[in-house]
Design a protein around this motif. Sequence first.
Motif, mmCIF file in Angstrom:
data_model
loop_
_atom_site.group_PDB
_atom_site.id
_atom_site.type_symbol
_atom_site.label_atom_id
_atom_site.label_comp_id
_atom_site.label_asym_id
_atom_site.label_seq_id
_atom_site.Cartn_x
_atom_site.Cartn_y
_atom_site.Cartn_z
ATOM 1 N N TYR A 69 0.857 -1.143 -0.015
ATOM 2 C CA TYR A 69 -0.164 0.017 0.114
ATOM 3 C C TYR A 69 0.731 1.275 0.034
ATOM 4 N N ILE A 73 1.137 4.332 -3.051
ATOM 5 C CA ILE A 73 1.026 5.944 -2.803
ATOM 6 C C ILE A 73 2.421 6.458 -3.361
ATOM 7 N N ALA A 94 6.225 6.380 2.418
ATOM 8 C CA ALA A 94 4.759 6.919 2.764
ATOM 9 C C ALA A 94 4.126 6.783 4.264
ATOM 10 N N LEU A 96 1.556 6.285 6.685
ATOM 11 C CA LEU A 96 0.006 5.636 6.598
ATOM 12 C C LEU A 96 -0.631 5.794 7.704
ATOM 13 N N GLY A 383 -0.742 8.785 3.264
ATOM 14 C CA GLY A 383 -1.959 7.961 2.862
ATOM 15 C C GLY A 383 -2.908 8.213 4.337
ATOM 16 N N ARG A 386 -7.081 5.810 4.700
ATOM 17 C CA ARG A 386 -6.640 4.299 4.606
ATOM 18 C C ARG A 386 -7.492 3.419 3.821
ATOM 19 N N THR A 389 -7.607 4.703 -2.697
ATOM 20 C CA THR A 389 -6.588 5.128 -3.680
ATOM 21 C C THR A 389 -6.529 6.741 -3.635
ATOM 22 N N VAL A 391 -4.285 9.885 -2.685
ATOM 23 C CA VAL A 391 -3.158 10.100 -2.356
ATOM 24 C C VAL A 391 -2.645 11.549 -1.983
#
Length: 399
Positions: A69, A73, A94, A96, A383, A386, A389, A391
């Motif tokens: 994931y 991103i 990234a 998250l 991100g 959660r 898609t 970003v």
Amino acid sequence: MNDLIDIVRLAGRGDGVTDDGTHYPLTAPGDTVDAFGVVAPGPHHVTPPCRHFPRCGGCQLQHVDDASYGDFIVDRIVGALEAQGLEVPPMDAAHLSPPRTRRRASLRAEKQGKRVVIGFNEGASHRIVDMTECHILHPDLFALVAPLRRLLGGLLRDRRAGGVQMTLTDQGVDLMLEKVTVEGLAADESLTDFAAAHRLARLTLDDGYGPQTRYEPEPATVTLGGVAVPLPPGGFLQATADGEAALLVAVLAGVGDAAAVADLFAGLGTFALPLSANAKVLAVEGARDPALALKAAGARAQRLLLVEHRDLFRRPLDGKELARFDAIVLDPPRAGAREQVDLLSASAVPRIVYVSCNPGTFARDARALIVAGYRIERVTPVGQFRWSTHVELVAAFTR
């Protein structure tokens, strides 16, 4: 024996993609696909935690692990920059946001006979997935879903859909109901009783003619940079407190020790208020209510903060105005900030920090800045939506 094809990455909409560009929904990098299209899960394919996945449109990527994931991103940003012919700058891993931290959400509700369904729409559909669990919403928001079914049973007309907007504020949940009918004393009292029983910060109705506050024991606020800011009904707030904190860290790093900063598209002051603790800040916002709320909050806190209500698409800051600042922060909507970036490109502002929720328009604007002599020092991908898609990023530019 069938030849196996590897899923090598995730595409922009979350589908798995092979080396030859074939898309396979609900696959993860490391999965394999045989000649009959049968998928064998790989090391990055996980069991989705929610029973509503993949029907519910609230999430698209619950079937991939955090490593994939996070790569997705980053890849979205890298792909957008490369599409503009730009070199990839230094890129952080990234950030998250954890599950169950979303502090604002827009749900739909519909009365179907004696039953009320509430939830997100199915992907690419107007059908509502009746929410019985949710792994993205903050527990305080999800706790209202079942009680709302009972309340809306008496307010929604049969086969008519309404909207439910929830935001977590300093005082509790700010709830706005849209397209509901409140007729008579009993219905009116049911709203007040519901708000009091669930300790709402505010209950607002919008029947198509604008928000009307029906319950607010004390002014609803959100704390930004240590300052309580009045939250207008339906006001914008970053999706998670965790995501907001990650964006702010990157913004502060990009601004550095700048003594005079302009925060463009400032909203309620997510960045302007923290920046004003150590710098003189001009906050520019095109929407009237957030601008007024930020102005009042800054004055009460006695911050070195000037707020201007101004449409930056029609009247961006010009070269003379930009020359007053050591750094510019801008957080435009999804369309980007083409008009303001054109003037920034011709300026001598030494630092620009660009916060974006759309890698495509960010890359377009970044190209204009780079052609004009700026360089990207660092990009921080975030991100906070959660398993979606969606970003976000912070990019620090210097000249």
